[in-house]
Design a protein around this motif. Structure first.
Motif, PDB file in Angstrom:
ATOM      1  N   PRO A  25       0.828  -1.200   0.000  1.00 54.05           N
ATOM      2  CA  PRO A  25       0.000   0.000   0.000  1.00 54.05           C
ATOM      3  C   PRO A  25       0.870   1.260   0.000  1.00 54.05           C
ATOM      4  O   PRO A  25       2.086   1.173   0.210  1.00 54.05           O
ATOM      5  N   PRO A  26       0.254   2.418  -0.209  1.00 52.14           N
ATOM      6  CA  PRO A  26       1.039   3.654  -0.344  1.00 52.14           C
ATOM      7  C   PRO A  26       2.026   3.904   0.789  1.00 52.14           C
ATOM      8  O   PRO A  26       3.137   4.367   0.551  1.00 52.14           O
ATOM      9  N   GLU A  27       1.641   3.566   2.016  1.00 49.42           N
ATOM     10  CA  GLU A  27       2.535   3.839   3.149  1.00 49.42           C
ATOM     11  C   GLU A  27       3.764   2.928   3.179  1.00 49.42           C
ATOM     12  O   GLU A  27       4.744   3.225   3.856  1.00 49.42           O
ATOM     13  N   LEU A  28       3.740   1.824   2.445  1.00 49.34           N
ATOM     14  CA  LEU A  28       4.900   0.916   2.387  1.00 49.34           C
ATOM     15  C   LEU A  28       5.555   0.882   1.005  1.00 49.34           C
ATOM     16  O   LEU A  28       6.585   0.235   0.825  1.00 49.34           O
ATOM     17  N   ALA A  29       4.961   1.551   0.033  1.00 51.10           N
ATOM     18  CA  ALA A  29       5.505   1.554  -1.331  1.00 51.10           C
ATOM     19  C   ALA A  29       6.928   2.095  -1.315  1.00 51.10           C
ATOM     20  O   ALA A  29       7.214   3.101  -0.687  1.00 51.10           O
ATOM     21  N   ASP A  95       4.804  -9.009  -8.538  1.00 50.46           N
ATOM     22  CA  ASP A  95       3.948  -8.267  -7.600  1.00 50.46           C
ATOM     23  C   ASP A  95       4.731  -7.193  -6.842  1.00 50.46           C
ATOM     24  O   ASP A  95       4.258  -6.691  -5.836  1.00 50.46           O
ATOM     25  N   HIS A  96       5.930  -6.875  -7.299  1.00 44.91           N
ATOM     26  CA  HIS A  96       6.786  -5.889  -6.642  1.00 44.91           C
ATOM     27  C   HIS A  96       7.357  -4.931  -7.682  1.00 44.91           C
ATOM     28  O   HIS A  96       7.396  -5.249  -8.869  1.00 44.91           O
ATOM     29  N   LEU A 107      22.596  -4.763   4.504  1.00 39.27           N
ATOM     30  CA  LEU A 107      21.319  -4.891   5.210  1.00 39.27           C
ATOM     31  C   LEU A 107      20.873  -3.605   5.888  1.00 39.27           C
ATOM     32  O   LEU A 107      19.700  -3.242   5.829  1.00 39.27           O
ATOM     33  N   ASP A 108      21.787  -2.925   6.554  1.00 39.27           N
ATOM     34  CA  ASP A 108      21.407  -1.712   7.282  1.00 39.27           C
ATOM     35  C   ASP A 108      21.079  -0.542   6.361  1.00 39.27           C
ATOM     36  O   ASP A 108      20.409   0.401   6.774  1.00 39.27           O
ATOM     37  N   ALA A 109      21.526  -0.588   5.117  1.00 37.97           N
ATOM     38  CA  ALA A 109      21.280   0.505   4.185  1.00 37.97           C
ATOM     39  C   ALA A 109      19.940   0.364   3.455  1.00 37.97           C
ATOM     40  O   ALA A 109      19.502   1.290   2.790  1.00 37.97           O
ATOM     41  N   VAL A 110      19.296  -0.783   3.612  1.00 40.23           N
ATOM     42  CA  VAL A 110      18.020  -1.037   2.950  1.00 40.23           C
ATOM     43  C   VAL A 110      16.900  -0.341   3.732  1.00 40.23           C
ATOM     44  O   VAL A 110      16.873  -0.379   4.956  1.00 40.23           O
ATOM     45  N   THR A 111      15.964   0.272   3.025  1.00 42.30           N
ATOM     46  CA  THR A 111      14.777   0.857   3.651  1.00 42.30           C
ATOM     47  C   THR A 111      13.743  -0.258   3.793  1.00 42.30           C
ATOM     48  O   THR A 111      12.978  -0.545   2.875  1.00 42.30           O
ATOM     49  N   TRP A 112      13.764  -0.902   4.939  1.00 48.01           N
ATOM     50  CA  TRP A 112      12.945  -2.084   5.194  1.00 48.01           C
ATOM     51  C   TRP A 112      11.513  -1.725   5.561  1.00 48.01           C
ATOM     52  O   TRP A 112      11.253  -0.711   6.190  1.00 48.01           O
ATOM     53  N   VAL A 113      10.583  -2.616   5.206  1.00 46.54           N
ATOM     54  CA  VAL A 113       9.257  -2.606   5.808  1.00 46.54           C
ATOM     55  C   VAL A 113       9.514  -2.790   7.302  1.00 46.54           C
ATOM     56  O   VAL A 113      10.303  -3.666   7.688  1.00 46.54           O
ATOM     57  N   PRO A 114       8.915  -1.970   8.173  1.00 47.07           N
ATOM     58  CA  PRO A 114       9.257  -2.030   9.605  1.00 47.07           C
ATOM     59  C   PRO A 114       9.229  -3.425  10.226  1.00 47.07           C
ATOM     60  O   PRO A 114      10.133  -3.784  10.984  1.00 47.07           O
ATOM     61  N   ALA A 115       8.232  -4.237   9.918  1.00 45.33           N
ATOM     62  CA  ALA A 115       8.116  -5.552  10.550  1.00 45.33           C
ATOM     63  C   ALA A 115       9.303  -6.459  10.235  1.00 45.33           C
ATOM     64  O   ALA A 115       9.736  -7.242  11.081  1.00 45.33           O
TER      65      ALA A 115
END
Length: 129
Positions: A25-29, A95-96, A107-115
């Motif tokens: 969704p927009p908040e995780l895009a 789907d992505h 890994l630390d430089a990736v903008t992860w989905v919070p979960a």
């Protein structure tokens, strides 16, 4: 007790982890995640993960060990991850927005989905192992 389970697959090949960039969704895009999806009624976690990765990535996988602990997404939904091994198919982001391979130092430089951040310490160990 959560009633809905979402499963995610950690595919590691040649010391790199496959991550997928969300389109919605927009908040995780634009954020990156371990790909996967909801477990349907009557499905096992492994069955759902195999189905989701064929749908989302075009690959067949075998499902291995659990990765870390469940992550609560809401009062009725939890997220759990498994290690997966590619058994066939060709990767494509059905789907992505995009797919990419990342190493331990990325890994630390990736903008992860919070979960999905909950699994970073274990993923770091696996990638460096």
């Amino acid at each position: 007790m959560p009633t809905l389970v979402v499963v995610a697959g950690a595919l590691i090949e040649q010391g790199r982890l496959l991550v997928a960039q969300r389109d919605r969704p927009p908040e995780l895009a634009g954020c990156w995640e371990l790909p996967g999806g909801k477990v349907n009624a009557g499905e096992t976690d492994a069955g759902a993960l195999r189905r989701e990765l064929v749908e989302e990535l075009g690959i067949e996988v075998s499902v291995g060990a659990r990765l870390g602990a469940d992550v609560a997404l809401s009062q009725t939904m939890s997220l759990r991850a498994y290690l997966v091994t590619r058994a066939g198919g060709t990767l494509h982001p059905h789907d992505h927005r995009a797919l990419r391979w990342v190493g331990a130092d990325d890994l630390d430089a990736v903008t992860w989905v919070p979960a999905d951040r909950a699994w970073l310490p274990e993923l770091m160990t696996l990638l460096r192992g």
